[in-house]
Design an enzyme around this catalytic site. Structure first.
Site, PDB file in Angstrom:
ATOM      1  CB  SER A 260     -20.269 -48.862  27.706  1.00 21.02           C
ATOM      2  OG  SER A 260     -19.169 -48.796  28.600  1.00 21.02           O
ATOM      3  CG  ASP A 261     -20.168 -42.316  29.321  1.00 21.15           C
ATOM      4  OD1 ASP A 261     -18.988 -42.343  29.732  1.00 21.15           O
ATOM      5  OD2 ASP A 261     -20.796 -41.250  29.185  1.00 21.15           O
ATOM      6  CD1 TRP A 262     -16.930 -44.637  35.170  1.00 19.60           C
ATOM      7  CD2 TRP A 262     -15.190 -44.047  33.901  1.00 19.60           C
ATOM      8  NE1 TRP A 262     -15.802 -44.811  35.911  1.00 19.60           N
ATOM      9  CE2 TRP A 262     -14.714 -44.440  35.160  1.00 19.60           C
ATOM     10  CE3 TRP A 262     -14.262 -43.618  32.939  1.00 19.60           C
ATOM     11  CZ2 TRP A 262     -13.359 -44.430  35.490  1.00 19.60           C
ATOM     12  CZ3 TRP A 262     -12.925 -43.615  33.272  1.00 19.60           C
ATOM     13  CH2 TRP A 262     -12.482 -44.014  34.521  1.00 19.60           C
TER      14      TRP A 262
END
Ligand code: NOJ
Length: 733
Positions: A260-262
């Protein structure tokens, strides 16, 4: 060519069979552990086998110790992935990716990624979050700096080259690190360039434009992909099963893992897709997100989701197997620790040489009236060097340089001084504290310096803080009082050369006629100074070409070379300018084509544009056949002549247009490019092979197809070349 890989599936299977559910979920969790951010119970969680990856630690001693705990003190001894944003260099900083794209040189971009990999690996990093291959057609978006620009082919080629550079021929070799193609998918299309905003992209456009660089990265063997923060047609990318399960895995056969992104899993709730973190974990996991970056939705909820039957253990197993496979591919089970001594010094001679060459090839000569450039050290006894970016070691590095070593930077002022020696007197006036400043008290001093000198080098643009993630701008002109500074210097009557350092295409209409030459240097990195000095004094001729269209005014955005024709395309004849509307013009139809009344319909500088100190002439375009069958290859050639008296490089570009198709096609698409070096006066015939597969597009049924019919093909030095031939594709018998 993808990196060599052993078949580790047997080892993955054996290890997976020994893991508890908690240990499996642990592999799916990444933990931030940078300075002051490490959780108090980090050691405890590592010992319990509950962490798969660490992000943002770059102390090799600390990392070796974390690996030791994971290996020696946890039950199964699974090594950690150590992630870090190594975007355009590590200690040695290369030009921003958009600048690297202006080199149009995949081999050089690959070398740059290799330099970055070696330096990052020396610190213990084994996984980078690059390349960013989001097609970027909106210069307001701060992250255009991190991209390779607007073009599908250029981005695909450079993205694949970057993957090869990071991962090397053998991912398990010392100095190779896993790459991560990001952000899947569509992030570059955020509305009005506002970072994190929503995107709406029809499927044909996703497939014909935004997906293609990712497919190229997968084909190049990229180990991991990252999801985008953005909403895609109503389903945020981090919860989007269609793009992750159906397209990426189902259609392309991607075998690596998706991160995932952050914290973007928990953000699914903020998007309005889910009610709480538990639902977000379920959505992301079912959609095919294998690892959560820096959040705790997976950690807190996956186990109960499995117990409740909302997520099957088989889904977890699949995700964990993908993650373990990358760990085996990296050779981490055999060589988990970093020996910094086994890798080159930071800022090695090779690293600096590559950074310098990349900067040199990335800088674009936008205009050069009356051949004012290059300057001649003999004919220029004094030079005024003016502006806030002439001597700014940090600012020339650009965005995303967590580990960049400012001390390695050589500024343009320092490099010019070293190059001219005692031949030329340099008068340096910073004139503005920074590019945003509105204090112009030093302008008089700058004017005096200009008056006293033979020529002026004006260093303008924007600092690194004005581009990058969450740094979008609505007005992309020169900030602060820079335009006023240009006007004041112009009034001296001295030759004025603007060198612009920026993280995006800026709108330059209000200064373009006020200066004699413009060198567009992007944020050129550590060795930006020597590269600029070499170009200013003609040690090398500029050869960079624009990877993104330069609008005249921000209201033209989106403006890019591969637009569709529409039913009423503008031409020089059918546009009307606001100043030409009669005083009383009630209900008058003006022009009846797709243009703005208050600006030109063309950009200020087109995609692919870039001048040299010589003049290149193109002619004699030839196609090997007027007709080819599906599945055949056409050879397209043109003669390129260096009309000048210096040796120089030119990026030769080939564009096509599919005139009639069941889904309308762009007016031009780049289908080939090559850097060619020509001696003074030399002519070369440049040949491109064009297989009909290169002309495929995704049609109404979502399938790639090549439709027979008439095509135009152009060869030239920019996207507005007029040198054209035609050919026809016919069905094979
Ligand atoms: C958020 C950014 O969108 C992404 O590109 C980056 O890799 C991660 N943060 C990690 O820093």
């Amino acid at each position: 060519m993808s990196s060599a890989r052993q078949d580790n599936s047997g080892r993955v299977k054996t290890l997976l069979a020994r893991m508890t559910l908690a240990e499996k979920i642990g592999q799916m969790c990444q933990v931030e552990a940078g300075d002051g951010h490490a959780p108090d119970n980090l050691g405890e969680r590592l010992r319990a086998g509950l962490i798969g990856s660490i992000i943002n630690v770059v102390d090799v001693g600390v990392l070796n110790e974390l690996q030791r705990i994971a290996l020696e003190e946890s039950r199964l001894g699974i090594p950690l992935l150590i992630g870090r944003d190594v975007i355009h260099g590590f200690k040695t900083v290369l030009p921003i990716p958009l600048g690297q794209a202006a080199t149009w040189n995949p081999a050089l971009v690959e070398q740059g990624a290799r330099v970055a990999a070696l330096e990052a690996a020396k610190s213990g990093v084994n996984w980078t979050f690059a390349p960013m291959i989001d097609i970027s057609r909106d210069a307001r978006w701060g992250r255009i700096a991190e991209s390779y620009g607007e073009c599908v082919l250029l981005t695909s080629e450079l993205g694949a080259a970057t993957v090869r550079g990071f991962q090397g021929e053998d991912l398990a070799a010392t100095g190779s690190i896993a790459a991560c193609a990001k952000h899947f998918a569509g992030y570059g299309a955020v509305e009005s360039g506002r970072d994190y905003a929503t995107t709406n992209i029809p499927d044909t456009k996703l497939r014909n434009v935004y997906f293609r660089p990712f497919k190229a990265a997968v084909d190049a063997g990229v180990s991991t992909l990252m999801t985008s923060f953005s909403d895609l047609n109503g389903i945020p990318a981090t919860g989007n099963s269609y793009i992750l399960n159906d397209v990426l895995r189902g259609e392309w056969g991607f075998e690596g893992f998706v991160v995932s992104d952050w914290d973007s899993i928990r953000q699914l709730r903020i998007h309005g897709l889910t009610e709480n973190d538990r639902e977000s974990a379920a959505e992301a996991c079912s959609a095919g997100v294998d690892m959560e970056m820096a959040g705790d939705a997976y950690r807190n909820h996956l186990s109960s989701l499995v117990e409740d039957g909302a997520i099957s253990e088989a889904t977890i197993d699949t995700a964990v197997a993908r993650i373990l496979r990358v760990k085996f591919d990296l050779g981490l089970f055999e060589n988990p620790y970093t020996d910094p001594g086994a890798l080159p010094e930071f800022g090695s001679e090779t690293a600096l040489a590559v950074a310098r060459e990349a900067a040199l090839q990335s800088i674009v000569l936008l205009k050069n009236d009356h051949g004012v450039l290059p300057l001649n050290t003999d004919g220029c006894s004094s030079l005024a060097v003016i502006g806030p970016l002439a001597d700014a070691r940090y600012e020339q590095l650009g965005t995303w340089i967590f580990d960049g070593d400012e001390e390695l930077s050589i500024t343009p002022l320092a490099a010019i001084g070293a190059l001219v020696g005692d031949n030329t007197k340099i008068r340096f006036v910073r004139a503005m504290e920074n590019s945003r400043s509105r204090v112009n008290e030093e302008f008089d001093v700058a004017v005096d310096a200009a008056n006293a000198s033979d020529a002026v080098l004006l260093f303008l643009g924007e600092e690194s803080i004005l581009s990058g993630e969450a740094h979008s701008r609505a007005d992309i002109g020169l900030p602060g009082d820079q335009v006023e500074l240009v006007r004041r210097i112009r009034a001296t009557g001295k030759p004025v050369i603007a060198v612009i350092l920026a993280g995006r295409p800026l709108t330059l209409s209000n200064i373009v006629d006020e200066v004699d030459a413009i060198l567009y240097a992007w944020h050129p990195g550590t060795m930006g100074g020597p590269a600029i000095a070499d170009l200013v004094f003609g040690i090398t001729a500029p050869s960079g070409k624009l990877p993104a269209t330069f609008p005249r005014v921000v209201g033209q955005i989106p403006i890019y070379y591969s637009q569709k024709n529409g039913g009423k395309p503008p031409t020089r004849e059918n546009v009307v300018h606001i100043d030409d509307i009669e005083t009383f013009a009630p209900q008058t139809s003006l022009g009846m084509s797709a243009f703005h009344l208050d600006t030109c319909f063309t950009p200020l500088f087109p995609f692919g544009h870039g001048l040299s100190y010589t003049t290149f002439g193109y002619g004699n375009i030839q196609v090997s056949a007027a007709e080819i069958e599906l599945g055949q290859t056409l050879v397209v050639s043109a003669d390129l002549c260096n009309h000048g008296d210096i040796e120089a490089e030119e990026v030769v570009q080939l564009y096509t247009r599919d005139l009639v198709a069941s889904v309308t096609r762009p007016v031009r698409e780049l289908k080939g490019f090559r850097r060619v070096r020509l001696l003074a006066g030399e002519t070369q015939t440049v040949r491109f092979e064009l297989h009909t597969d290169a002309l495929a597009f995704y049609g109404r049924d979502g399938k790639a197809t090549v439709e027979p019919g008439l095509f135009h093909v152009w060869i030239g030095g920019s996207s507005d070349t007029e040198l054209r031939a035609d050919f026809r594709i016919v069905k094979s018998d």
